[in-house]
Write an enzyme that holds these catalytic residues in place. Structure first.
Site, PDB file in Angstrom:
ATOM      1  N   HIS A  44      -3.552  -5.209   0.524  1.00  0.00           N
ATOM      2  CA  HIS A  44      -2.897  -5.750   1.727  1.00  0.00           C
ATOM      3  C   HIS A  44      -2.937  -7.280   1.698  1.00  0.00           C
ATOM      4  O   HIS A  44      -3.886  -7.886   2.190  1.00  0.00           O
ATOM      5  CB  HIS A  44      -3.614  -5.249   2.982  1.00  0.00           C
ATOM      6  CG  HIS A  44      -3.413  -3.801   3.213  1.00  0.00           C
ATOM      7  ND1 HIS A  44      -2.417  -3.315   4.032  1.00  0.00           N
ATOM      8  CD2 HIS A  44      -4.056  -2.721   2.720  1.00  0.00           C
ATOM      9  CE1 HIS A  44      -2.463  -1.998   4.039  1.00  0.00           C
ATOM     10  NE2 HIS A  44      -3.454  -1.609   3.245  1.00  0.00           N
TER      11      HIS A  44
ATOM     12  N   GLU B 209      -1.475  -9.360   3.455  1.00  0.00           N
ATOM     13  CA  GLU B 209      -1.385  -9.987   4.795  1.00  0.00           C
ATOM     14  C   GLU B 209      -2.751 -10.409   5.332  1.00  0.00           C
ATOM     15  O   GLU B 209      -2.848 -11.321   6.143  1.00  0.00           O
ATOM     16  CB  GLU B 209      -0.676  -9.052   5.787  1.00  0.00           C
ATOM     17  CG  GLU B 209      -1.413  -7.782   6.195  1.00  0.00           C
ATOM     18  CD  GLU B 209      -1.208  -6.607   5.242  1.00  0.00           C
ATOM     19  OE1 GLU B 209      -0.821  -6.846   4.073  1.00  0.00           O
ATOM     20  OE2 GLU B 209      -1.463  -5.452   5.646  1.00  0.00           O
TER      21      GLU B 209
ATOM     22  N   CYS C 168       0.836  -1.204   0.000  1.00  0.00           N
ATOM     23  CA  CYS C 168       0.000   0.000   0.000  1.00  0.00           C
ATOM     24  C   CYS C 168       0.874   1.260   0.000  1.00  0.00           C
ATOM     25  O   CYS C 168       1.424   1.594  -1.034  1.00  0.00           O
ATOM     26  CB  CYS C 168      -0.983  -0.059   1.167  1.00  0.00           C
ATOM     27  SG  CYS C 168      -2.452   0.921   0.849  1.00  0.00           S
TER      28      CYS C 168
HETATM   29  N1  GLN Z   1      -1.901   6.585   3.079  1.00  0.00           N
HETATM   30  C1  GLN Z   1      -1.990   5.837   1.883  1.00  0.00           C
HETATM   31  C2  GLN Z   1      -3.369   5.929   1.232  1.00  0.00           C
HETATM   32  O1  GLN Z   1      -4.306   6.332   1.874  1.00  0.00           O
HETATM   33  C3  GLN Z   1      -1.641   4.391   2.132  1.00  0.00           C
HETATM   34  C4  GLN Z   1      -2.665   3.669   2.924  1.00  0.00           C
HETATM   35  C5  GLN Z   1      -2.170   2.331   3.440  1.00  0.00           C
HETATM   36  O2  GLN Z   1      -0.993   2.062   3.398  1.00  0.00           O
HETATM   37  N2  GLN Z   1      -3.073   1.523   3.942  1.00  0.00           N
HETATM   38  O3  GLN Z   1      -3.526   5.570   0.095  1.00  0.00           O
END
Ligand code: GLN
Length: 542
Positions: free
Chosen positions: A512, A514, A386
């Site tokens: 994600h 995970e 992310c």
């Molecule tokens: N802050 C970034 C976004 O909002 C990454 C978010 C995250 O890593 N979950 O896109």
């Protein structure tokens, strides 16, 4: 439908979640269809707005629910997918009752905690359980018996027992058995007191699980039995074990599966634990160790990144290795930055892989970018999740494509090179709760890429939680500069995986992975990182 309520006494952090998951796992592996609900007695509607460094990780479900990390344990232990309805909070219950009151559903009545809130809790638990189609619903009651805020939930459980009867509702109470003095006596008084508290509100536990540093002695079990009014066979020892994977095995050996199934009049079948035993053995007896750095905001709370640790455990077991996580604090711009950077890179040099996890806010981002640069230049296997992907693209734009000052508009709204920008639909969002791009989304993986090698399929579903994305206006330039996007959203607009083919393993994903990693089905991207790190370690001849 049958219910097993799991409460906790004496103090928090006793592993109620693990006991809940373990009993669920044992029933599931004995042919019973199981689901699980977590009750959190706080006023937040969900965990999405809570600080993971205080409360622990925010777990994301398929339907986009941002929930308590215990639901992650249920999914991993029970091998099921849950929905956001499976996390019931005081906030959700009150919101629903107040909405009904405004609509006029209780017209003429005085709306009160008893009966209205309690009935709403009963209804919600019953509906969620019924919708799942399961035979048994585990309900973990968050908080500690005796807390004011848990009262309505315990009262709901008591009423459900009264209405549904003893063969349909079972109470499991988890307590602490401390060991005191030089002779190491196991003390049962805290257990006695917390059971007394439960009984005062009309709940007689059927099963007691005692957390203890050592196995509970026969005499300890007898004492708990006598004073807490449960048979000795219903007192189980949950003593310290090398990993939590052992807890279901430990409880099963003591006969909890048979005990619970008999009490709930469930047809007995063989409990199949072979692959779980094999998984546990692999985790506990690795053939080698590989060190992977996580560069992020340091947190003393391991729970803030629990799914990452678990995903490493799953991949490690598959690859017969133990992943040792090295926490590296991303230095902050300002005084001491240079020294912090030097220390971080020095430490990173000794590791075999790098993970940059998701995150929000600018703190530490420059340090993370430097870590990614170091990994790229030194061919250290890297996975960015992310925010980790977004920063990898910023790093590439700045240091390979020469776009000085490239950034995400999250951190520099005026950057000349906004390679990461807010999702257009997010511009309309004004409320913070549950408004990100959330939950399972489909991506299409391109053949001939590292991503395809790992997933071995074109269509993948992974869970998301973000507001920013790789800027679609910059895709052509990034691609022309050599950055490869190997998976994209179905409409082709959102970049889901990016990679550098020249490197051994340099990959980032917008989702994600995970959250979908499972003990015997590790997340492909984690497994890819672990295998690449092992390869690097071997090639160094260490
Ligand atoms: N802050 C970034 C976004 O909002 C990454 C978010 C995250 O890593 N979950 O896109």
């Amino acid at each position: 439908m049958k219910f097993i309520f799991v409460s906790g006494g004496v103090l928090s952090g006793l592993g109620k979640g693990i006991v809940t998951s373990s009993i669920g796992l044992l029933l599931g592996r004995s042919g019973v269809k199981v689901t699980a609900i977590k009750v959190d007695p706080y006023l937040n509607c969900d965990a999405g707005t809570m600080n993971p460094y205080e409360h622990g990780e925010v777990f994301v479900l398929h339907d986009g629910g941002e929930v308590d990390l215990d639901l992650g344990n249920y999914e991993r232990f029970l091998d099921i997918h849950l929905s956001s309805h499976h996390n019931i909070t005081t906030g959700k219950i009150y919101r629903s009752v107040i909405e009904k009151e405004r609509k006029g559903d209780y017209l003429g009545k005085t709306v009160q905690i008893v009966p209205h809130i309690v009935l709403e809790i009963r209804d919600t638990i019953t509906k969620v359980a019924a919708a799942s189609g399961a035979d048994v619903c585990m309900v973990e009651l968050g908080g500690t018996v005796g807390d004011i805020e848990s009262m309505p939930f315990l009262e709901a459980a008591r009423q459900m027992h009264m209405v549904l009867g003893s063969s349909n509702v079972l109470f499991v109470h988890t307590t602490l058995v401390p060991i005191m003095g030089v002779v190491g006596e196991q003390k049962t008084k805290p257990t006695q007191h917390s059971v007394k508290e439960l009984r005062a509100i009309g709940i007689q536990p059927d099963v007691i699980v005692g957390r203890c540093a050592e196995p509970l002695n026969r005499s300890t079990k007898e004492k708990i039995s006598l004073f807490c009014n449960v048979p000795t066979e219903a007192v189980f020892s949950a003593h310290d074990v090398p990993t939590i994977n052992r807890v279901p095995l430990l409880l099963h050996e003591q006969g909890i599966t048979d005990h619970v199934m008999t009490r709930l009049a469930l047809a007995k079948r063989e409990t199949d634990l072979d692959d779980w035993r094999e998984y546990t053995r692999r985790v506990e007896e690795p053939e080698e160790v590989v060190r992977i750095a996580i560069v992020g905001k340091y947190t003393g709370l391991k729970d803030s990144y629990i799914s990452h640790y678990k995903a490493f455990e799953h991949s490690g077991a598959e690859a017969c290795a133990r992943v040792e996580v090295e926490w590296l604090n991303a230095p902050e711009k300002g005084e001491g930055y240079e020294k912090g950077l030097k220390d971080m890179l020095e430490a990173l040099r000794t590791c075999d892989g790098l993970l940059v996890p998701g995150g929000f806010g600018i703190r530490g981002t420059e340090g993370k970018i430097e870590a990614i640069r170091f990994a790229r230049e030194n061919d250290i296997p890297f996975l960015g999740i992310c925010l980790g992907l977004q920063l990898a693209v910023v790093e590439y734009a700045r240091n390979v494509m020469g776009l000085k000052g490239a950034n995400s508009t999250e951190f520099d709204p005026d950057t000349r090179y906004p390679v990461v920008d807010i999702l257009p639909e997010q511009l309309r969002v004004t409320q913070k709760g549950a408004t990100m791009r959330l939950g399972a989304q489909k991506s299409i993986v391109s053949k001939g890429t590292r991503a395809y090698e790992l997933y071995k399929r074109e269509e993948i579903w992974e869970r998301h939680r973000h507001r920013y994305e790789i800027n679609p206006d910059w895709l052509d330039r990034l691609r022309a500069g050599g950055y490869v996007f190997s998976a994209v959203s179905e409409d082709g607009i959102k970049m889901e995986i990016g990679e550098l083919p020249r490197n051994r393993f340099h990959l980032g994903c917008q989702f994600h992975p995970e959250f979908l990693s499972h003990p015997v089905k590790p997340a492909p991207l984690f497994l890819g990182l672990v295998r690449a790190a092992m390869e690097r370690k071997r090639s160094k001849g260490v």
